[in-house]
Every structure is written in structure tokens, then in C-alpha cells.
Write a protein that holds these residues in place. Structure first.
Motif, mmCIF file in Angstrom:
data_model
loop_
_atom_site.group_PDB
_atom_site.id
_atom_site.type_symbol
_atom_site.label_atom_id
_atom_site.label_comp_id
_atom_site.label_asym_id
_atom_site.label_seq_id
_atom_site.Cartn_x
_atom_site.Cartn_y
_atom_site.Cartn_z
ATOM 1 N N ILE A 53 0.869 -1.182 0.000
ATOM 2 C CA ILE A 53 0.000 0.000 0.000
ATOM 3 C C ILE A 53 0.902 1.227 0.000
ATOM 4 N N SER A 54 0.709 2.095 -0.991
ATOM 5 C CA SER A 54 1.572 3.266 -1.165
ATOM 6 C C SER A 54 0.737 4.499 -1.487
ATOM 7 N N GLY A 55 1.285 5.655 -1.119
ATOM 8 C CA GLY A 55 0.647 6.908 -1.510
ATOM 9 C C GLY A 55 1.423 7.598 -2.611
ATOM 10 N N GLY A 56 2.459 6.933 -3.094
ATOM 11 C CA GLY A 56 3.317 7.569 -4.077
ATOM 12 C C GLY A 56 4.281 8.526 -3.389
ATOM 13 N N PRO A 57 5.096 9.248 -4.150
ATOM 14 C CA PRO A 57 6.088 10.150 -3.561
ATOM 15 C C PRO A 57 5.459 11.397 -2.943
ATOM 16 N N GLY A 58 5.946 11.770 -1.760
ATOM 17 C CA GLY A 58 5.573 13.053 -1.164
ATOM 18 C C GLY A 58 4.432 13.048 -0.185
ATOM 19 N N ALA A 101 3.747 -1.432 3.827
ATOM 20 C CA ALA A 101 3.302 -0.056 3.611
ATOM 21 C C ALA A 101 4.487 0.825 3.269
ATOM 22 N N ALA A 102 4.302 1.714 2.286
ATOM 23 C CA ALA A 102 5.329 2.663 1.867
ATOM 24 C C ALA A 102 4.815 4.073 2.154
ATOM 25 N N VAL A 103 5.320 4.681 3.214
ATOM 26 C CA VAL A 103 4.803 5.966 3.697
ATOM 27 C C VAL A 103 5.817 7.074 3.416
ATOM 28 N N LEU A 122 7.636 0.943 5.856
ATOM 29 C CA LEU A 122 8.772 1.791 5.477
ATOM 30 C C LEU A 122 8.304 3.240 5.480
ATOM 31 N N ALA A 123 9.136 4.119 6.026
ATOM 32 C CA ALA A 123 8.794 5.537 6.074
ATOM 33 C C ALA A 123 9.956 6.361 5.549
ATOM 34 N N SER A 124 9.630 7.440 4.865
ATOM 35 C CA SER A 124 10.682 8.366 4.445
ATOM 36 C C SER A 124 11.036 9.270 5.617
ATOM 37 N N THR A 125 12.167 9.944 5.511
ATOM 38 C CA THR A 125 12.588 10.859 6.577
ATOM 39 C C THR A 125 11.600 12.010 6.755
ATOM 40 N N THR A 126 10.783 12.271 5.734
ATOM 41 C CA THR A 126 9.795 13.368 5.825
ATOM 42 C C THR A 126 8.433 12.882 6.305
ATOM 43 N N ALA A 127 8.292 11.598 6.600
ATOM 44 C CA ALA A 127 7.001 11.056 7.019
ATOM 45 C C ALA A 127 6.619 11.563 8.413
ATOM 46 N N THR A 128 5.337 11.839 8.579
ATOM 47 C CA THR A 128 4.794 12.192 9.901
ATOM 48 C C THR A 128 3.521 11.400 10.124
ATOM 49 N N PHE A 129 3.292 11.014 11.382
ATOM 50 C CA PHE A 129 2.161 10.163 11.730
ATOM 51 C C PHE A 129 1.327 10.864 12.790
ATOM 52 N N SER A 130 0.036 11.046 12.503
ATOM 53 C CA SER A 130 -0.820 11.738 13.467
ATOM 54 C C SER A 130 -2.230 11.171 13.440
ATOM 55 N N THR A 187 10.480 5.177 -0.838
ATOM 56 C CA THR A 187 9.748 4.209 -0.004
ATOM 57 C C THR A 187 9.158 3.066 -0.833
ATOM 58 N N GLU A 188 8.573 3.384 -1.989
ATOM 59 C CA GLU A 188 7.955 2.316 -2.771
ATOM 60 C C GLU A 188 9.010 1.374 -3.359
ATOM 61 N N THR A 189 10.135 1.931 -3.798
ATOM 62 C CA THR A 189 11.218 1.085 -4.312
ATOM 63 C C THR A 189 11.688 0.108 -3.234
ATOM 64 N N GLU A 190 11.879 0.624 -2.025
ATOM 65 C CA GLU A 190 12.320 -0.229 -0.919
ATOM 66 C C GLU A 190 11.230 -1.216 -0.520
ATOM 67 N N ALA A 191 9.965 -0.788 -0.620
ATOM 68 C CA ALA A 191 8.855 -1.687 -0.304
ATOM 69 C C ALA A 191 8.806 -2.862 -1.269
ATOM 70 N N ARG A 192 9.092 -2.602 -2.529
ATOM 71 C CA ARG A 192 9.119 -3.689 -3.508
ATOM 72 C C ARG A 192 10.245 -4.684 -3.200
ATOM 73 N N LYS A 193 11.392 -4.165 -2.723
ATOM 74 C CA LYS A 193 12.484 -5.065 -2.340
ATOM 75 C C LYS A 193 12.057 -5.967 -1.187
#
Length: 253
Positions: A53-58, A101-103, A122-130, A187-193
Motif C-alpha cells: 500500500i503506497s501513496g506515491g512520492p511526497g 506499507a510505503a509511507v 517503510l517511512a521516508s525521513t519526511t514522514a509524519t504520523f498523526s 519508499t515504494e522502491t524499498e517496499a518492492r524489495k
């Protein structure tokens, strides 16, 4: 299927991608239905070994469309709230395939609570969770009141779900519900790995081991139903209606 959701099969991996960038991937009822169908149909397809499950980049997702929430909160209807959202949560609860999940970017509300149903995040360095339910006079959903304390302990779950505090990517990793933090856009590239790594393992052994790790689906759906009932009651509360009206007043200003 909706134009705001892309579902593709890449060998043994089903990729579900949210695509509503103009609304920060806010999830519509059609998108919930499409995600449910993508998860449900994977269950009976032995060729699908893993789901991403991905939201794409950004951006991952801003959660639900709050205008729909305000409409629900001020209506006199006694119909179950957001039935397609609950159906999606049921699909997650009954899902037997590993989910990665690719966040990348924000994960708000159900954008965070759905992650507790995933097996690898997997989360990018810019990911925030609320999970700002409390600020809107609401209560947690998605069985998060059951799964979040199990994943990260009562105190961290209280700070997130009751106090409405946000977590950054590294904080989420330390809390235990993010596996790895990667660079933005990766995130999505790493999620596929990760998904390919899972797919290379013995399928039956993975399925049995995953089932041993997870709570029984009936425990999850029982809590989803309990939360949904309370959520629906809160939607029509004076507290919640006032909070939503204040939110939209600030938005229009």
C-alpha cells in the motif's frame, strides 16, 4: 475501481497506490471500496503473495475527507457511518497476505491507524504520523485502540491516540511500528524489495507464521465495531460538530 486508486500486479506483488494528489490522497468512499476489493480478491488468488500500500512520492494520505465527516456529524441519519471505510478495515482484519506499507510524507488519521494492520512499514525521513481524533471530539478507529498499545505500549499509544501528538519517522521507528526509515521518494522502491524478499520465502510457512503473530480477526472486527459505534455517536456530539465547524472556518479564512 476509481481514478484515484491504481491497483497493479507485478509478478506475485499487488500494489495499491492512492492517487489523489490535489487532496493529499484524502480517501473517498470509492477509494475505500477499491482498496477493499483489491485486498479481498488477493485472498483467493494464489499468484498474489504480498500486498503493498503506497501513496506515491511526497504524501501517504491525509485520511478521510473532513467535509464528508461534517456532513455525517450534522445529519439526522442513524445509518452506520462510512460503511465503505469499515468494510476496508474488515478487509485488513481478515487479510491473510503480508502487507508492506510505503509511507512518504503525511499519514493522518486512518493513514496511520491502517499501518497497525500492516506487517512491514517503510517511512521516508519526511514522514509524519498523526491521529488527531481527539482534537475533533472523536475517538480512535481501525482497531487502533487495541493494536497501538500492543505495538508500542500504553504510554506511547495514549500520547498519540488520546493526546493527539504526532510522531516523526524516526520516532515511529523507535516506537516500533515503522521498520525502516529511507530517503524521500524511495519508499515504494524499498517496499518492492521487501515484498520480493517475502515472496521468495516458503508460502505456507509464511502464512502460518504470520497467523501466529496476528490477533484473531474476530478480535479485530469486534474492536472495529465497538470503535465505529462510539465514533458514530461522537460524530453527532456537540463537541465534534463545534470542532469541525471551527476547522472549516479556519480553512476558509
Amino acid at each position: 475501481m476509481t481514478g484515484h486508486l491504481i491497483v497493479t500486479d507485478d509478478d506475485a506483488i499487488r500494489v495499491i497506490t492512492l492517487r489523489r494528489p490535489e487532496k493529499k490522497n484524502a480517501i473517498t468512499q470509492d477509494m475505500y471500496r477499491g482498496m477493499s476489493d483489491a485486498i479481498d480478491t488477493a485472498q483467493t488468488n494464489p499468484a498474489i503473495r504480498c500486498i503493498i500500500i503506497s501513496g506515491g512520492p511526497g504524501v501517504f494520505t491525509a485520511g478521510n475527507d473532513l467535509e464528508d465527516f461534517l456532513k455525517d456529524g450534522t445529519s439526522n441519519s442513524d445509518a452506520p457511518r462510512a460503511s465503505n471505510a469499515v468494510k476496508f478495515l474488515y478487509s485488513l482484519a481478515h487479510n491473510a497476505k503480508p502487507i508492506v506499507a510505503a509511507v512518504d510524507g503525511i499519514a493522518i488519521g486512518i493513514g496511520t491507524t491502517m499501518l497497525f494492520h500492516c506487517d512491514y512499514v517503510l517511512a521516508s525521513t519526511t514522514a509524519t504520523f498523526s491521529t488527531p481524533f481527539i482534537h475533533l471530539g472523536l475517538v480512535p478507529e481501525g482497531a487502533s485502540s487495541l493494536l497501538a498499545p500492543r505495538a508500542m505500549g500504553h504510554q506511547r499509544a495514549f500520547a498519540m491516540l488520546v493526546m493527539g501528538r504526532s510522531l516523526g519517522a524516526e520516532e515511529a521507528r523507535l516506537a516500533g511500528f515503522v521498520n525502516a526509515v529511507v530517503a524521500p521518494g524511495h519508499t515504494e522502491t524499498e517496499a518492492r524489495k521487501v515484498a520480493r524478499e517475502i515472496c521468495a520465502l516458503p508460502a505456507e510457512a509464511v502464512a502460518i507464521s504470520r497467523k501466529l503473530l496476528k490477533l484473531p480477526p474476530e478480535d479485530l472486527t469486534r474492536r472495529i465495531d465497538q470503535e465505529s459505534h462510539l465514533f458514530g455517536e461522537r460524530m453527532r456530539s456537540t463537541e465534534a460538530v463545534a470542532a469541525f465547524k471551527a476547522f472549516f472556518s479556519r480553512k476558509r479564512a
